[in-house]
Motif scaffolding. Structure first.
Motif, short mmCIF file in Angstrom:
data_model
loop_
_atom_site.label_atom_id
_atom_site.label_comp_id
_atom_site.label_asym_id
_atom_site.label_seq_id
_atom_site.Cartn_x
_atom_site.Cartn_y
_atom_site.Cartn_z
N UNK A 142 -4.47 -8.57 2.80
CA UNK A 142 -3.57 -7.48 2.46
C UNK A 142 -3.06 -7.51 1.04
N UNK A 143 -3.33 -8.56 0.29
CA UNK A 143 -2.88 -8.66 -1.09
C UNK A 143 -3.92 -8.03 -2.02
N UNK A 144 -3.48 -7.07 -2.82
CA UNK A 144 -4.38 -6.35 -3.70
C UNK A 144 -4.00 -6.57 -5.16
N UNK A 145 -4.98 -6.45 -6.04
CA UNK A 145 -4.73 -6.62 -7.47
C UNK A 145 -4.26 -5.33 -8.13
N UNK A 146 -4.55 -4.19 -7.51
CA UNK A 146 -4.24 -2.93 -8.14
C UNK A 146 -5.39 -2.46 -9.00
N UNK A 147 -5.26 -1.26 -9.55
CA UNK A 147 -6.35 -0.66 -10.31
C UNK A 147 -6.32 -1.02 -11.80
N UNK A 148 -5.14 -1.31 -12.32
CA UNK A 148 -5.00 -1.55 -13.75
C UNK A 148 -5.10 -3.05 -14.02
N UNK A 149 -6.32 -3.54 -14.19
CA UNK A 149 -6.54 -4.97 -14.43
C UNK A 149 -7.25 -5.16 -15.76
N UNK A 150 -7.05 -6.30 -16.41
CA UNK A 150 -7.74 -6.56 -17.68
C UNK A 150 -9.25 -6.63 -17.49
#
Length: 438
Positions: free
Chosen positions: A363-371
């Motif tokens: 359930x843990x996500x990094x999100x869309x805005x990643x380096x």
């Protein structure tokens, strides 16, 4: 080995703030018998302290009846010794953050740590993580942070200006570094930062995916005392250090350059490559935010492009010493249960704004805005071309590797001699651990 350093997250804390969190003495931290106040020990890296501050603040908002005091310790070998001493004397804080894998095994977890295997949150963890905090007798840690990888950071602007392509073999990598040396004399082809010795290990330990590609049974043979670093395929990492130094491909001041200085060089385009772990992107985001998207990542190449894979480090963990009992133990478990939720992961991502690798909690996500570093890294995960680092497949880790790799990378010690020194170091550690066959 374990790369012990500022591996936790978050930007924005000041060193003065970190110092203010250090509690005097080794009293086991501030805690109360009724469990309303518990303590946690973490390393003193600025990012580590800031991350824990954010997590504790969010936890206390959700659990106002429990207060968590933060205590810090040094990083590296000094910090390892403090952890071991405080555990053995019963003066450890109620919780403490530490490495997973081989360094955990050196803590004698079956005797020193609380078995957490019956906690409900354990079922939410990925299968790749649970073995790195376990023994045959129990399960001991809750993950803190994300997976990371031992890889090569590279400056994409330098690559574009010189017309270089991402290498997938060691020969291609060296050729790229030689091209930088020839065409951009003001740019260090490969940055090394022996001012902080732990960073010297990356080219050896990050090569492990290539070792396993060449010999899938190597880790088991190593643990059984049937495989050595002085022999191929593991010897390649030492040989590469010697080769790069002899070719004059390191920055001139590599002996005194620090980790922060190395990343600044890379971000400013004063260096083309830096072998490091992927969580270093957080430092760049903190100190050189405009350069984040100028930095890419590729796996440390081996002999074969077909076997090019990424060596992965599982996150560290938070543990409970057996000296934590009664109501304090229950409060500590409450903290761990919250730490292993998507809410906790969101706090970490929001606090840093810069994720550095996938989480190991469902359930843990990094999100869309990643380096772009993370985009490059995740591509290896998506392709299935990743390999856990050796410390997660074997309990044996020699403590002197960072000193040995500094000497080899500095041209002081020949690669073969350094590899033999590390094999001897490993033998002592295996004997201390009482591992069969040593």
């Amino acid at each position: 080995m374990s790369l012990r350093s500022p591996r936790r997250l978050l930007v924005g804390a000041t060193l003065a703030g970190a110092s203010a969190l250090v509690l005097a003495g080794c009293s086991g931290g501030s805690s109360s018998d009724d469990g309303s106040e518990i303590s946690i020990l973490i390393d003193n890296a600025e990012t580590t302290v800031a991350t824990m501050e954010a997590l504790v603040a969010a936890f206390e908002e959700a659990h106002p009846d429990i207060h968590v005091d933060i205590e810090t310790r040094p990083q590296g070998t000094e910090g390892d010794n403090i952890v071991k001493t405080r555990l053995s004397t019963g003066e450890m804080t109620d919780l403490f953050a530490y490495n997973t894998g081989s360094l955990l095994q050196a803590l004698n977890p079956d005797q020193m740590l609380v078995d957490l295997g019956d906690e409900e949150w354990v079922s939410t963890l990925q299968d790749s993580f649970t073995p790195v905090v376990s023994t045959d007798e129990g399960f001991y840690g809750a993950p803190l942070g994300q997976t990371s990888s031992g890889a090569i950071f590279y400056n994409k602007t330098v690559y574009a200006e010189l017309g270089l392509e991402v290498p997938t073999t060691w020969d291609e990598f060296v050729a790229n570094a030689e091209a930088v040396k020839a065409q951009a004399p003001d740019v260090a082809p490969i940055i090394q930062s022996y001012g902080e010795t732990w960073t010297s290990q990356v080219l050896v330990l990050g090569d492990f995916a290539n070792v396993m590609a060449a010999d899938p049974d190597w880790a088991d043979a190593y643990t059984a005392n049937e495989a050595k670093y002085v022999d191929d395929p593991a010897f390649a990492g030492f040989r590469h250090l010697e080769e790069l130094n002899a070719a004059g491909l390191f920055n001139e001041d590599y002996a005194s350059t620090t980790y922060d200085e190395a990343l600044a060089m890379l971000a400013d385009g004063e260096g083309a490559h830096y072998p490091i772990l992927s969580w270093a992107i957080q430092n760049i985001a903190a100190n050189n935010p405009d350069a984040v998207d100028d930095i890419g990542l590729f796996a440390i190449p081996g002999e074969s492009a077909a076997d090019n894979a990424l060596t992965v480090w599982q996150p560290g963990a938070v543990y409970v010493p057996t000296s934590t009992e009664g109501a304090r133990l229950e409060s500590a478990k409450t903290f761990l249960a919250w730490l292993t939720t998507p809410e906790s992961c969101a706090v970490q991502v929001e606090a840093t704004g810069v994720p550095y690798g996938p989480f190991v909690i469902d359930g843990c996500e990094l999100g869309d805005d990643v380096p772009s570093v993370v985009t490059d890294e995740v591509a290896y995960f998506d392709a299935g071309t990743v390999q856990n680092a050796l410390e997660f497949l074997s309990p044996i880790k020699g403590p002197s590797l960072e000193q040995i790799t500094v000497a080899v990378g500095s041209g002081i010690t020949p690669a073969a001699e350094g590899a033999q020194q590390y094999d001897d170091d490993v033998t002592k550690q295996a004997q201390q651990l009482g591992i069969e066959g040593w």
